[in-house]
Structure formats: C-alpha cells, structure tokens
Design a protein around this motif. Structure first.
Motif, PDB file in Angstrom:
ATOM      1  N   VAL A 162       7.794 -11.869  -2.642  1.00  0.00           N
ATOM      2  CA  VAL A 162       7.761 -11.373  -4.164  1.00  0.00           C
ATOM      3  C   VAL A 162       7.144  -9.801  -4.142  1.00  0.00           C
ATOM      4  O   VAL A 162       7.715  -9.015  -4.649  1.00  0.00           O
ATOM      5  CB  VAL A 162       6.876 -12.188  -4.868  1.00  0.00           C
ATOM      6  N   ALA A 163       6.122  -9.599  -3.003  1.00  0.00           N
ATOM      7  CA  ALA A 163       5.578  -8.189  -3.172  1.00  0.00           C
ATOM      8  C   ALA A 163       6.399  -7.410  -2.372  1.00  0.00           C
ATOM      9  O   ALA A 163       6.569  -6.043  -3.018  1.00  0.00           O
ATOM     10  CB  ALA A 163       4.251  -8.385  -2.164  1.00  0.00           C
ATOM     11  N   ILE A 164       7.290  -7.482  -1.319  1.00  0.00           N
ATOM     12  CA  ILE A 164       8.364  -6.582  -0.935  1.00  0.00           C
ATOM     13  C   ILE A 164       9.494  -6.683  -1.938  1.00  0.00           C
ATOM     14  O   ILE A 164       9.903  -5.190  -2.160  1.00  0.00           O
ATOM     15  CB  ILE A 164       8.986  -7.519   0.271  1.00  0.00           C
ATOM     16  N   HIS A 210       4.561  -0.709   3.765  1.00  0.00           N
ATOM     17  CA  HIS A 210       3.482  -1.119   4.185  1.00  0.00           C
ATOM     18  C   HIS A 210       2.482  -1.890   3.295  1.00  0.00           C
ATOM     19  O   HIS A 210       2.407  -1.552   2.145  1.00  0.00           O
ATOM     20  CB  HIS A 210       2.778   0.401   4.174  1.00  0.00           C
ATOM     21  N   MET A 211       1.927  -2.941   3.924  1.00  0.00           N
ATOM     22  CA  MET A 211       1.374  -3.743   2.983  1.00  0.00           C
ATOM     23  C   MET A 211       0.069  -4.369   3.802  1.00  0.00           C
ATOM     24  O   MET A 211      -0.073  -4.149   4.981  1.00  0.00           O
ATOM     25  CB  MET A 211       2.223  -4.800   2.728  1.00  0.00           C
ATOM     26  N   GLN A 212      -0.632  -4.839   2.781  1.00  0.00           N
ATOM     27  CA  GLN A 212      -1.890  -5.794   3.469  1.00  0.00           C
ATOM     28  C   GLN A 212      -1.672  -7.222   3.276  1.00  0.00           C
ATOM     29  O   GLN A 212      -1.523  -7.573   1.940  1.00  0.00           O
ATOM     30  CB  GLN A 212      -3.241  -5.236   2.641  1.00  0.00           C
ATOM     31  N   VAL A 213      -1.593  -7.956   4.046  1.00  0.00           N
ATOM     32  CA  VAL A 213      -1.228  -9.552   3.963  1.00  0.00           C
ATOM     33  C   VAL A 213      -2.494 -10.108   4.620  1.00  0.00           C
ATOM     34  O   VAL A 213      -2.743 -10.293   5.867  1.00  0.00           O
ATOM     35  CB  VAL A 213      -0.157  -9.788   5.025  1.00  0.00           C
ATOM     36  N   LEU A 214      -3.205 -10.741   3.592  1.00  0.00           N
ATOM     37  CA  LEU A 214      -4.479 -11.544   4.094  1.00  0.00           C
ATOM     38  C   LEU A 214      -5.332 -10.781   4.821  1.00  0.00           C
ATOM     39  O   LEU A 214      -6.095 -11.201   5.825  1.00  0.00           O
ATOM     40  CB  LEU A 214      -4.182 -12.787   4.677  1.00  0.00           C
ATOM     41  N   THR A 235       0.840  -1.314  -0.105  1.00  0.00           N
ATOM     42  CA  THR A 235       0.026   0.003  -0.050  1.00  0.00           C
ATOM     43  C   THR A 235       0.921   1.329  -0.006  1.00  0.00           C
ATOM     44  O   THR A 235       0.496   2.287  -0.430  1.00  0.00           O
ATOM     45  CB  THR A 235      -0.832  -0.067   1.147  1.00  0.00           C
ATOM     46  N   ASP A 236       2.088   1.091   0.281  1.00  0.00           N
ATOM     47  CA  ASP A 236       2.968   2.393   0.471  1.00  0.00           C
ATOM     48  C   ASP A 236       4.467   2.021   0.567  1.00  0.00           C
ATOM     49  O   ASP A 236       4.766   0.808   1.495  1.00  0.00           O
ATOM     50  CB  ASP A 236       2.506   3.545   1.699  1.00  0.00           C
TER      51      ASP A 236
END
Length: 121
Positions: free
Chosen positions: A109-111, A64-68, A49-50
């Motif tokens: 992978v997202a990171i 910053h992320m959304q994990v599940l 997300t950021d």
C-alpha cells in the motif's frame, strides 16, 4: 542455476558464493498473495522517504522507504498495461517474504500510494 551448471561442467567454483546481486536483479510481480483478512488499514512502521521517477509515463520509479526501521529500496516498473502485473525489484533492505501478511500488505500500500498511477499487484 548458472553457478551450479558451471560446477557440474567441471569448472572450479569457489564456495560460498554471494548470490545477492543475482537474486536482487530479478523482476517479479508482488511475491505474496495477501489474503483479504490481512488487508488492514492499521498503521504499520512502514513509510516512504523518497521516490525517484526514472520515467514518468508510464511510471518507472525507485521507492526508498523505511520498513520496520530498515532502510529499503524497491524499483517499481509499471510499463505494462493495466491488465498486466506491475514488476518489483527488491534492491536492498526488507523483502516482503520476511514480513507478516499484514506488514507485506502495508508495504504494498505504501508503494502503491507513492508511485503515480498506483500498482497492479
């Protein structure tokens, strides 16, 4: 360990004791070895997300992320050479140990896609 040593030396230590700050303050390489069969490109409910770049070269970033569905913050330190590990500090939210291998791979992978220069894990 410090808390146990203080108690062993006779100091009064109140229990239970919140160690989350101590644990989250540890820098570590990616904590799981993801086996090849779990390295998938299937979509997972993991999204960045950021990204805050604390240093551009070499990259040090806060992701910053959304994990599940859980807001998660991970600091990524790429100040090592390309032959060394990237270090991660799991600040809040989901830790890869809480995920399946495929979900942990998707999180990595997202990171990697979010941080300039990727990661060495």
């Amino acid at each position: 360990m410090e808390l146990m040593a203080r108690a062993y030396n006779g100091e009064a230590v109140s229990l239970p004791h919140d160690l989350s700050h101590t644990v989250r303050g540890i820098d570590e390489p990616w904590p799981l070895w993801v086996q090849d069969e779990h390295r998938t490109s299937e979509p997972m409910a993991i999204s960045v997300t950021d990204v805050e770049l604390d240093a551009a070269e070499p990259p040090v970033a806060t992701v910053h992320m959304q994990v599940l569905g859980v807001p998660t913050v991970v600091a990524v330190d790429n100040r090592k050479t390309q032959q060394e590990w990237t270090y991660f500090r799991f600040i809040s939210g989901v830790h890869p140990w809480q995920l399946t291998d495929a979900e942990a791979w998707a999180m990595l992978v997202a990171i990697a896609n979010a941080v300039p220069g990727g990661v060495v894990a």
